[in-house]
Write a protein that holds these residues in place. Structure first.
Motif, PDB file in Angstrom:
ATOM      1  N   ARG A 259      30.552 -36.564 -26.411  1.00 49.20           N
ATOM      2  CA  ARG A 259      30.207 -37.474 -27.506  1.00 49.20           C
ATOM      3  C   ARG A 259      30.142 -38.901 -26.971  1.00 49.20           C
ATOM      4  NH1 ARG A 259      33.794 -36.042 -31.420  1.00 49.20           N
ATOM      5  NH2 ARG A 259      32.258 -35.001 -32.735  1.00 49.20           N
ATOM      6  N   LEU A 260      29.009 -39.555 -27.199  1.00 48.28           N
ATOM      7  CA  LEU A 260      28.868 -40.968 -26.845  1.00 48.28           C
ATOM      8  C   LEU A 260      29.603 -41.826 -27.865  1.00 48.28           C
ATOM      9  CD1 LEU A 260      25.057 -41.084 -25.970  1.00 48.28           C
ATOM     10  CD2 LEU A 260      26.950 -41.180 -24.352  1.00 48.28           C
ATOM     11  N   PRO A 261      29.908 -43.056 -27.522  1.00 48.19           N
ATOM     12  CA  PRO A 261      30.474 -43.963 -28.535  1.00 48.19           C
ATOM     13  C   PRO A 261      29.577 -44.004 -29.769  1.00 48.19           C
ATOM     14  CG  PRO A 261      30.599 -44.966 -26.368  1.00 48.19           C
ATOM     15  CD  PRO A 261      29.810 -43.705 -26.195  1.00 48.19           C
ATOM     16  N   PRO A 262      30.162 -44.157 -30.955  1.00 49.92           N
ATOM     17  CA  PRO A 262      29.387 -44.019 -32.196  1.00 49.92           C
ATOM     18  C   PRO A 262      28.227 -44.996 -32.341  1.00 49.92           C
ATOM     19  CG  PRO A 262      31.599 -44.904 -32.608  1.00 49.92           C
ATOM     20  CD  PRO A 262      31.585 -44.431 -31.199  1.00 49.92           C
ATOM     21  N   HIS A 263      28.278 -46.135 -31.645  1.00 50.60           N
ATOM     22  CA  HIS A 263      27.199 -47.108 -31.823  1.00 50.60           C
ATOM     23  C   HIS A 263      26.081 -46.947 -30.800  1.00 50.60           C
ATOM     24  CE1 HIS A 263      29.953 -48.814 -28.848  1.00 50.60           C
ATOM     25  NE2 HIS A 263      28.931 -49.496 -28.388  1.00 50.60           N
ATOM     26  N   LEU A 264      26.132 -45.874 -29.964  1.00 53.00           N
ATOM     27  CA  LEU A 264      25.106 -45.668 -28.942  1.00 53.00           C
ATOM     28  C   LEU A 264      24.366 -44.352 -29.183  1.00 53.00           C
ATOM     29  CD1 LEU A 264      26.952 -46.769 -25.662  1.00 53.00           C
ATOM     30  CD2 LEU A 264      25.268 -48.066 -26.982  1.00 53.00           C
ATOM     31  N   GLU A 265      23.065 -44.346 -28.924  1.00 54.41           N
ATOM     32  CA  GLU A 265      22.242 -43.148 -29.057  1.00 54.41           C
ATOM     33  C   GLU A 265      21.473 -42.911 -27.756  1.00 54.41           C
ATOM     34  OE1 GLU A 265      19.634 -43.801 -32.297  1.00 54.41           O
ATOM     35  OE2 GLU A 265      21.165 -43.472 -33.855  1.00 54.41           O
ATOM     36  N   PRO A 266      21.384 -41.651 -27.303  1.00 52.92           N
ATOM     37  CA  PRO A 266      20.616 -41.366 -26.080  1.00 52.92           C
ATOM     38  C   PRO A 266      19.122 -41.458 -26.342  1.00 52.92           C
ATOM     39  CG  PRO A 266      21.415 -39.322 -27.051  1.00 52.92           C
ATOM     40  CD  PRO A 266      21.999 -40.440 -27.875  1.00 52.92           C
ATOM     41  N   GLN A 267      18.378 -41.973 -25.370  1.00 54.29           N
ATOM     42  CA  GLN A 267      16.920 -42.052 -25.457  1.00 54.29           C
ATOM     43  C   GLN A 267      16.319 -41.527 -24.154  1.00 54.29           C
ATOM     44  OE1 GLN A 267      16.102 -46.249 -26.616  1.00 54.29           O
ATOM     45  NE2 GLN A 267      15.461 -45.388 -28.578  1.00 54.29           N
ATOM     46  N   PRO A 268      16.174 -40.190 -24.046  1.00 53.91           N
ATOM     47  CA  PRO A 268      15.659 -39.602 -22.801  1.00 53.91           C
ATOM     48  C   PRO A 268      14.157 -39.787 -22.655  1.00 53.91           C
ATOM     49  CG  PRO A 268      16.008 -37.896 -24.429  1.00 53.91           C
ATOM     50  CD  PRO A 268      16.494 -39.166 -25.053  1.00 53.91           C
ATOM     51  N   ARG A 269      13.720 -39.894 -21.416  1.00 59.51           N
ATOM     52  CA  ARG A 269      12.286 -39.930 -21.108  1.00 59.51           C
ATOM     53  C   ARG A 269      12.087 -39.385 -19.707  1.00 59.51           C
ATOM     54  NH1 ARG A 269      11.319 -44.186 -17.711  1.00 59.51           N
ATOM     55  NH2 ARG A 269      12.924 -45.818 -17.633  1.00 59.51           N
ATOM     56  N   CYS A 270      10.858 -38.964 -19.417  1.00 56.52           N
ATOM     57  CA  CYS A 270      10.568 -38.414 -18.089  1.00 56.52           C
ATOM     58  C   CYS A 270      10.846 -39.458 -17.011  1.00 56.52           C
ATOM     59  CB  CYS A 270       9.116 -37.958 -18.009  1.00 56.52           C
ATOM     60  SG  CYS A 270       8.766 -36.521 -19.033  1.00 56.52           S
ATOM     61  N   ALA A 271      11.302 -38.982 -15.845  1.00 54.88           N
ATOM     62  CA  ALA A 271      11.697 -39.892 -14.781  1.00 54.88           C
ATOM     63  C   ALA A 271      10.504 -40.587 -14.125  1.00 54.88           C
ATOM     64  CB  ALA A 271      12.514 -39.142 -13.727  1.00 54.88           C
ATOM     65  N   ASP A 272       9.283 -40.079 -14.341  1.00 50.64           N
ATOM     66  CA  ASP A 272       8.064 -40.749 -13.853  1.00 50.64           C
ATOM     67  C   ASP A 272       8.112 -41.049 -12.362  1.00 50.64           C
ATOM     68  OD1 ASP A 272       6.953 -40.755 -16.396  1.00 50.64           O
ATOM     69  OD2 ASP A 272       7.855 -42.686 -16.908  1.00 50.64           O
ATOM     70  N   GLY A 273       8.280 -39.998 -11.555  1.00 46.52           N
ATOM     71  CA  GLY A 273       8.221 -40.167 -10.107  1.00 46.52           C
ATOM     72  C   GLY A 273       9.502 -40.639  -9.457  1.00 46.52           C
ATOM     73  N   GLN A 274      10.537 -40.946 -10.239  1.00 42.63           N
ATOM     74  CA  GLN A 274      11.803 -41.378  -9.650  1.00 42.63           C
ATOM     75  C   GLN A 274      12.657 -40.206  -9.186  1.00 42.63           C
ATOM     76  OE1 GLN A 274      13.039 -43.647 -13.105  1.00 42.63           O
ATOM     77  NE2 GLN A 274      12.708 -45.576 -12.036  1.00 42.63           N
ATOM     78  N   GLY A 275      12.235 -38.984  -9.515  1.00 34.92           N
ATOM     79  CA  GLY A 275      12.977 -37.793  -9.115  1.00 34.92           C
ATOM     80  C   GLY A 275      12.048 -36.595  -9.102  1.00 34.92           C
ATOM     81  N   PRO A 276      12.578 -35.390  -8.976  1.00 34.35           N
ATOM     82  CA  PRO A 276      11.740 -34.194  -8.970  1.00 34.35           C
ATOM     83  C   PRO A 276      11.046 -33.993 -10.313  1.00 34.35           C
ATOM     84  CG  PRO A 276      14.077 -33.617  -9.102  1.00 34.35           C
ATOM     85  CD  PRO A 276      14.009 -35.082  -8.825  1.00 34.35           C
ATOM     86  N   ARG A 277       9.974 -33.193 -10.296  1.00 34.99           N
ATOM     87  CA  ARG A 277       9.251 -32.899 -11.532  1.00 34.99           C
ATOM     88  C   ARG A 277      10.193 -32.278 -12.546  1.00 34.99           C
ATOM     89  NH1 ARG A 277       4.181 -34.256 -13.032  1.00 34.99           N
ATOM     90  NH2 ARG A 277       3.775 -32.161 -13.813  1.00 34.99           N
ATOM     91  N   GLY A 278      10.118 -32.745 -13.783  1.00 36.81           N
ATOM     92  CA  GLY A 278      10.992 -32.214 -14.814  1.00 36.81           C
ATOM     93  C   GLY A 278      12.294 -32.961 -14.968  1.00 36.81           C
TER      94      GLY A 278
END
Length: 391
Positions: free
Chosen positions: A77-96
């Motif tokens: 559980r993250l702190p209550p005032h924070l929300e995760p916002q995932p996005r593709c790594a765009d070339g910073q790591g392996p595909r996916g």
């Protein structure tokens, strides 16, 4: 093939049921203790949500040989005032791979700074949740809670926790009573997971490249195990009562492991990585939805297994096997997928391997199938077995 499956691959439902029940009780005790220790973590820390998610072959009816290894997701559980916002790594790591930005509901303020310093890395001027820092915190948190669990369980089993840098911690359970038949020693991989909603989670990727790289520290993988379980449940309902699709997967995993006993390094490791259990399961999913499910009746076991081998060979030769869930728009409507999965960029699971390696694996795979009776006789003796490295 039937005898190979019955004698060497099939796991006793009775023993597996006892093992799963014991693992569930021990993990529940540990998670409960870890949550209790962090009941008041403050607004700037991670904490355990208090539940856990059973995933992997032991819970999907295609475990082979022995119920001695289990995978468990432990949601954080993250702190209550924070929300995760995932996005593709765009070339910073392996595909996916994904990176996980954080959105503060009231905007980033000074009170967010301690959390960012403890769990985030800076990428392109923005704070991103670090999989490496979260993993290290999780390992330490569980280790501190182990004493309470060990004391409560001492009459039933001995428990210990081991950790390898960059990998989820492993809980070792050694029964010391008759609670679990056969007294099987079990290893339970406890995987910290960031919930995204819709039964999707972010989990740390295994380390790749130079240790300590900030970009790699920020990478996450998307875990859609619950969607896989839903698809398997739907297939079970649609397929014949005596369907052989899971048996095909078990036999193919068994043949892969037997063939690996006769291969030399470095190709032996490449063989196991290319034909990972996830790749085999993805190929099975893709093939199942191509034709009538009635064709998977157990009477046609050999034909369907050969179809699966040839389908995999063709994928290896073309160097393309797409992830079944990321960006796949052809999944049956009955298996509802979250919008995030549908809109994700498609990922080729074989893109990390070079052409010559995939061609060699394709050749060896076909050779293994054609020589299956000989390989089963030659390598099934216990003296040929050597420990298979963990993925």
């Amino acid at each position: 093939l039937e005898r190979f499956h019955a004698r060497q691959l099939r796991v006793s439902p009775h023993v597996l049921g006892h093992s799963k029940a014991h693992v569930g009780r021990v993990v529940a005790e540990l998670v409960r203790a870890a949550k209790a220790q962090g009941l008041q973590p403050g607004p700037l820390a991670l904490s355990l949500r208090g539940d856990f998610v059973r995933i992997g072959s032991a819970y999907e009816q295609h475990k082979v040989r022995s119920p001695d290894c289990f995978d468990i997701l432990v949601p954080l559980r993250l702190p209550p005032h924070l929300e995760p916002q995932p996005r593709c790594a765009d070339g910073q790591g392996p595909r996916g791979a994904f990176v996980c930005g954080l959105r503060a509901k009231d905007g980033w303020t000074r009170r967010c700074r301690p959390f960012a310093e403890g769990f985030c890395v800076e990428l392109q001027g923005r704070s991103h949740l670090s999989s490496g820092l979260v993993l290290r915190w999780f390992q330490g948190h569980l280790q501190r809670c182990l004493g309470a669990v060990r004391y409560r369980l001492q009459e039933r089993c001995r428990v210990s926790l081991s950790a390898c840098p960059g990998h989820p911690p492993t809980l070792h359970i050694l029964p010391c009573s008759d609670y679990v038949c056969c007294h099987i020693s079990m290893a339970v991989r406890l995987i910290p997971a960031i919930p995204l909603g819709d039964a999707l989670y972010l989990t740390a990727l295994p380390p790749q490249g130079p240790h300590g790289s900030l970009a790699l520290e920020a990478l996450w993988g998307l875990n859609a195990s619950r969607q896989e379980q839903r698809l398997l449940g739907w297939l079970k309902e649609q397929a014949p009562a005596a369907s052989c699709h899971l048996k095909c997967l078990q036999i193919l995993k068994g043949l892969r492991d037997l063939r690996g006993q006769g291969l030399e390094e470095p190709f032996c490791s490449q063989w196991g990585r290319v034909l990972s259990s996830y790749v085999l399961k993805t190929a099975l999913f893709s093939l199942l939805l191509q034709g009538p499910l009635e064709a998977w009746d157990e009477r046609f076991l050999v034909e369907r297994l050969e179809d699966l081998v040839l389908y995999l060979r063709d994928c290896l030769r073309k160097q393309v096997l797409m992830d079944f869930f990321l960006g796949n728009t052809s999944i049956p409507e009955a298996v509802a997928l979250p919008r995030f999965l549908k809109e994700a960029a498609p990922v080729n699971l074989l893109s990390a391997f070079d052409g010559p390696t995939l061609d060699l694996v394709a050749f060896q795979l076909l050779s293994t199938w054609m020589q299956a009776p000989h390989i089963i006789r030659m390598y099934s003796s216990p003296r040929h077995w050597r420990p298979v490295p963990s993925p």
